[in-house]
Design a protein around this motif. Sequence first.
Motif, PDB file in Angstrom:
ATOM      1  N   VAL A 164       0.836  -1.049   0.072  1.00  0.00           N
ATOM      2  CA  VAL A 164       0.030  -0.137  -0.069  1.00  0.00           C
ATOM      3  C   VAL A 164       0.957   1.207  -0.082  1.00  0.00           C
ATOM      4  CG1 VAL A 164      -1.831   1.204   1.080  1.00  0.00           C
ATOM      5  CG2 VAL A 164      -1.768  -1.296   1.259  1.00  0.00           C
ATOM      6  N   LEU A 165       0.720   2.228  -0.866  1.00  0.00           N
ATOM      7  CA  LEU A 165       1.346   3.443  -0.861  1.00  0.00           C
ATOM      8  C   LEU A 165       0.181   4.663  -0.706  1.00  0.00           C
ATOM      9  CD1 LEU A 165       3.788   5.325  -1.848  1.00  0.00           C
ATOM     10  CD2 LEU A 165       2.952   4.979  -4.149  1.00  0.00           C
ATOM     11  N   CYS A 166       0.565   5.249   0.442  1.00  0.00           N
ATOM     12  CA  CYS A 166      -0.015   6.621   0.610  1.00  0.00           C
ATOM     13  C   CYS A 166       0.693   7.793   0.214  1.00  0.00           C
ATOM     14  CB  CYS A 166      -0.505   6.353   2.050  1.00  0.00           C
ATOM     15  SG  CYS A 166      -1.558   7.934   2.588  1.00  0.00           S
ATOM     16  N   ILE A 167       0.537   8.501  -0.639  1.00  0.00           N
ATOM     17  CA  ILE A 167       1.590   9.617  -1.191  1.00  0.00           C
ATOM     18  C   ILE A 167       0.857  10.860  -1.411  1.00  0.00           C
ATOM     19  CG2 ILE A 167       1.055   8.744  -3.744  1.00  0.00           C
ATOM     20  CD1 ILE A 167       4.349   9.645  -4.013  1.00  0.00           C
ATOM     21  N   GLU A 168       1.521  11.710  -1.029  1.00  0.00           N
ATOM     22  CA  GLU A 168       1.070  13.309  -1.289  1.00  0.00           C
ATOM     23  C   GLU A 168       1.276  13.812  -2.484  1.00  0.00           C
ATOM     24  OE1 GLU A 168       1.733  17.831   0.498  1.00  0.00           O
ATOM     25  OE2 GLU A 168       3.546  16.149   0.411  1.00  0.00           O
ATOM     26  N   LEU A 169       0.194  14.103  -3.466  1.00  0.00           N
ATOM     27  CA  LEU A 169       0.567  14.509  -4.877  1.00  0.00           C
ATOM     28  C   LEU A 169       1.308  15.633  -4.804  1.00  0.00           C
ATOM     29  CD1 LEU A 169      -3.131  13.813  -6.480  1.00  0.00           C
ATOM     30  CD2 LEU A 169      -1.057  12.477  -6.957  1.00  0.00           C
ATOM     31  N   ASP A 170       1.277  16.466  -4.262  1.00  0.00           N
ATOM     32  CA  ASP A 170       2.134  17.919  -4.180  1.00  0.00           C
ATOM     33  C   ASP A 170       3.365  17.551  -4.226  1.00  0.00           C
ATOM     34  OD1 ASP A 170      -0.652  19.883  -3.629  1.00  0.00           O
ATOM     35  OD2 ASP A 170      -0.786  18.134  -2.664  1.00  0.00           O
ATOM     36  N   MET A 171       3.853  16.590  -3.750  1.00  0.00           N
ATOM     37  CA  MET A 171       5.275  16.343  -3.342  1.00  0.00           C
ATOM     38  C   MET A 171       5.990  15.816  -4.726  1.00  0.00           C
ATOM     39  SD  MET A 171       5.585  13.121  -0.915  1.00  0.00           S
ATOM     40  CE  MET A 171       7.208  13.113  -0.739  1.00  0.00           C
ATOM     41  N   ILE A 172       5.334  15.430  -5.886  1.00  0.00           N
ATOM     42  CA  ILE A 172       5.896  14.982  -6.961  1.00  0.00           C
ATOM     43  C   ILE A 172       5.988  15.759  -7.834  1.00  0.00           C
ATOM     44  CG2 ILE A 172       5.187  12.942  -8.600  1.00  0.00           C
ATOM     45  CD1 ILE A 172       3.015  11.890  -7.009  1.00  0.00           C
ATOM     46  N   GLY A 173       7.363  15.845  -8.231  1.00  0.00           N
ATOM     47  CA  GLY A 173       7.864  16.965  -9.231  1.00  0.00           C
ATOM     48  C   GLY A 173       7.629  16.492 -10.659  1.00  0.00           C
ATOM     49  N   ARG A 174       7.591  17.768 -11.562  1.00  0.00           N
ATOM     50  CA  ARG A 174       7.165  17.355 -12.942  1.00  0.00           C
ATOM     51  C   ARG A 174       7.943  16.130 -13.591  1.00  0.00           C
ATOM     52  NH1 ARG A 174       4.397  20.803 -16.116  1.00  0.00           N
ATOM     53  NH2 ARG A 174       4.350  22.273 -14.521  1.00  0.00           N
ATOM     54  N   GLY A 175       9.501  16.183 -13.461  1.00  0.00           N
ATOM     55  CA  GLY A 175      10.122  15.201 -13.951  1.00  0.00           C
ATOM     56  C   GLY A 175      10.221  13.877 -13.303  1.00  0.00           C
ATOM     57  N   GLN A 176       9.386  13.464 -12.371  1.00  0.00           N
ATOM     58  CA  GLN A 176       9.486  12.559 -11.348  1.00  0.00           C
ATOM     59  C   GLN A 176       8.043  11.508 -11.541  1.00  0.00           C
ATOM     60  OE1 GLN A 176       9.469  14.686  -7.673  1.00  0.00           O
ATOM     61  NE2 GLN A 176      11.920  13.971  -7.506  1.00  0.00           N
ATOM     62  N   TRP A 177       7.074  12.200 -12.615  1.00  0.00           N
ATOM     63  CA  TRP A 177       5.907  11.469 -12.766  1.00  0.00           C
ATOM     64  C   TRP A 177       6.035  10.090 -13.384  1.00  0.00           C
ATOM     65  CZ3 TRP A 177       1.166  11.410 -10.596  1.00  0.00           C
ATOM     66  CH2 TRP A 177       0.893  12.740 -10.037  1.00  0.00           C
ATOM     67  N   ASP A 178       7.061  10.089 -14.404  1.00  0.00           N
ATOM     68  CA  ASP A 178       7.272   8.702 -15.281  1.00  0.00           C
ATOM     69  C   ASP A 178       7.799   7.690 -14.210  1.00  0.00           C
ATOM     70  OD1 ASP A 178       5.944  10.133 -17.400  1.00  0.00           O
ATOM     71  OD2 ASP A 178       8.026  10.643 -18.415  1.00  0.00           O
ATOM     72  N   ARG A 179       8.841   7.940 -13.633  1.00  0.00           N
ATOM     73  CA  ARG A 179       9.625   7.056 -12.938  1.00  0.00           C
ATOM     74  C   ARG A 179       8.484   6.499 -11.859  1.00  0.00           C
ATOM     75  NH1 ARG A 179      15.011   7.411  -9.102  1.00  0.00           N
ATOM     76  NH2 ARG A 179      14.934   5.331  -8.570  1.00  0.00           N
ATOM     77  N   LEU A 180       7.713   7.199 -11.238  1.00  0.00           N
ATOM     78  CA  LEU A 180       6.634   6.844 -10.096  1.00  0.00           C
ATOM     79  C   LEU A 180       5.755   5.841 -10.910  1.00  0.00           C
ATOM     80  CD1 LEU A 180       5.727   6.690  -7.367  1.00  0.00           C
ATOM     81  CD2 LEU A 180       4.014   8.736  -7.912  1.00  0.00           C
ATOM     82  N   LYS A 181       5.141   6.347 -11.930  1.00  0.00           N
ATOM     83  CA  LYS A 181       4.109   5.584 -12.832  1.00  0.00           C
ATOM     84  C   LYS A 181       4.914   4.250 -13.278  1.00  0.00           C
ATOM     85  CE  LYS A 181       1.378   9.171 -14.448  1.00  0.00           C
ATOM     86  NZ  LYS A 181       0.994   9.790 -15.739  1.00  0.00           N
ATOM     87  N   LEU A 182       5.994   4.117 -13.565  1.00  0.00           N
ATOM     88  CA  LEU A 182       6.693   2.931 -13.872  1.00  0.00           C
ATOM     89  C   LEU A 182       6.852   1.897 -12.498  1.00  0.00           C
ATOM     90  CD1 LEU A 182       8.269   1.385 -16.149  1.00  0.00           C
ATOM     91  CD2 LEU A 182      10.480   2.357 -15.231  1.00  0.00           C
ATOM     92  N   LEU A 183       6.923   2.386 -11.456  1.00  0.00           N
ATOM     93  CA  LEU A 183       7.098   1.586 -10.319  1.00  0.00           C
ATOM     94  C   LEU A 183       5.903   0.890  -9.927  1.00  0.00           C
ATOM     95  CD1 LEU A 183      10.128   3.617  -8.017  1.00  0.00           C
ATOM     96  CD2 LEU A 183      10.183   1.419  -9.386  1.00  0.00           C
ATOM     97  N   VAL A 184       4.901   2.167  -9.813  1.00  0.00           N
ATOM     98  CA  VAL A 184       3.587   1.723  -9.425  1.00  0.00           C
ATOM     99  C   VAL A 184       2.984   0.430 -10.436  1.00  0.00           C
ATOM    100  CG1 VAL A 184       0.966   2.436  -9.673  1.00  0.00           C
ATOM    101  CG2 VAL A 184       2.735   3.651  -8.518  1.00  0.00           C
ATOM    102  N   ASP A 185       3.338   0.737 -11.829  1.00  0.00           N
ATOM    103  CA  ASP A 185       2.925  -0.586 -12.737  1.00  0.00           C
ATOM    104  C   ASP A 185       3.797  -1.837 -12.448  1.00  0.00           C
ATOM    105  OD1 ASP A 185       1.372  -1.192 -15.169  1.00  0.00           O
ATOM    106  OD2 ASP A 185       3.300  -1.466 -16.052  1.00  0.00           O
ATOM    107  N   GLN A 186       4.915  -1.655 -12.285  1.00  0.00           N
ATOM    108  CA  GLN A 186       5.932  -2.881 -11.689  1.00  0.00           C
ATOM    109  C   GLN A 186       5.285  -3.482 -10.671  1.00  0.00           C
ATOM    110  OE1 GLN A 186       9.899  -1.696 -11.890  1.00  0.00           O
ATOM    111  NE2 GLN A 186      10.596  -3.893 -10.908  1.00  0.00           N
TER     112      GLN A 186
END
Length: 498
Positions: A51-73
């Motif tokens: 389970v990942l509980c994450i604040e959207l406001d902390m995600i930088g513009r260049g960090q979305w792709d990596r986060l989505k990749l980890l969520v998908d993985q």
Amino acid sequence: MPSILIADRDSNERIGIGWLVNSYAIPYDKVHSAGTMEDVFEMMEAHTPEVLCIELDMIGRGQWDRLKLLVDQYRPTVVVTTSEATFERAMQGIGLFARDLWLKPQTPEYIRRILTRCCQERLDRKRVNEEKGTGADKHRDVSYLDLFFPGHVQAKSYSLMLAQLEDPKRHPELLRFFEEYPFRDKPDLLPLGETIVGVFPMDAAVSPSTLHQMGKRLLMDWEANNDAPLFLVMYDASNHEQSLNENYAEASQALQVRFFKGYRQVTVMDNPVNWTMIDPFLTPAEQRTWVEMLDEGNREELKQWLYTHFFYKEEPYPEPGLLRIRLTSILAQVRRYMKSRGLDSAPLEEEYHRVFETILYSPILYRIVVELLLFINQLLDAAHHPIDESRVDVVEQAIRYIEGRYTDPALRLEEVARYIDRSPSYFSTLLAQKQGSSFRQILTSLRVKEARRLLLETSLSVQEVAERCGFINANYFSKIFKEKTGTTPRLLRNQKKR
């Protein structure tokens, strides 16, 4: 046991959520925390939290792709938090397959309930996979992405439930009701702003007749302990080879059927709603008719015209938006009458604007027509029978009317307002100003007072007392009685016996 990663820039938020998990004994094996996105990436790769509980406001513009990749993985159950109630933030949550979105500040009870649900879902999913002989978690819950993105999930066998309360602020109560309800096949629940969507499992055998019976049962069980009017749409998609997004779009149209049927109804559908197209504007002949009826002050003819043209009892129904335009076209003729008689000043001017808002936004056609008729009657009174309102205590008249009819379970504010010839909103304001209470508070107080007398002075059963005092059923009566008196009807009666 599942593990959880709490990611938030605010250390107090991380500590608070972690404290809730430990204090309420939510069965997470490990609780990790992260204050930066680099920490998030490191924790997800090192510990793979379920389970990942994450604040959207902390995600930088260049960090979305990596986060989505980890969520998908790793496919954790994602809960997102934000302090911005914007469409952009909602879409970002959808892009992460978020199970829920929290708008800060959120109540500890709500956080506890969601995290408990996420934990239980992971445990249930793990058990199902083990029973199937595989440890791989290949199942993904239906998500908001499936609802809103075309072609995302093929849903030949999905059936849908759409639920809408008259008061959307009470949707958390309805959501808890669905979460605890003993469905044979538990639906995935996706709360939206004004609707709760339930998606039944693909392998659930749900026929239209079964859906109708299920809907009626849900409505009856909800009303047994709640007084909030509910409208249900049960959508059978068994014969549709299309995406869940397309099925949801068709089912959403059926929510507008409540415009004609009202609340406390169940609509079962398996095809798109077939709206009838009409000319929304009054013809020149109809405009002349309205001018004549208003000038002559013919109330009965005005009422019959509106009833004939706007009370639809069976399908196919006209498209609701076109009917609203037609009603504003009628209101334009009423406006011309006001100006011709010098009635376009306060408070009638304020009432005119309120009726205009009612036509645009009221969810029920019958209420719009009644409000329009009441306003027209006000205008006719002002034009032909001026009344010195200072001599008439309409609130006292209304109280006497309520006292004479409070045992009727169907008694509504609109009925009392009609009796004193005032609009419901104006009457409601008068009550608050002169009595300091709302219509519902006054009505409930009279009913509870009489119920207390009957419990102490008669041998009537609790069910009989409830019916005599205007309550729909004994369960709801007991709930309200305890809220107002601090004790239950049975305890009060037992105290009397002792």
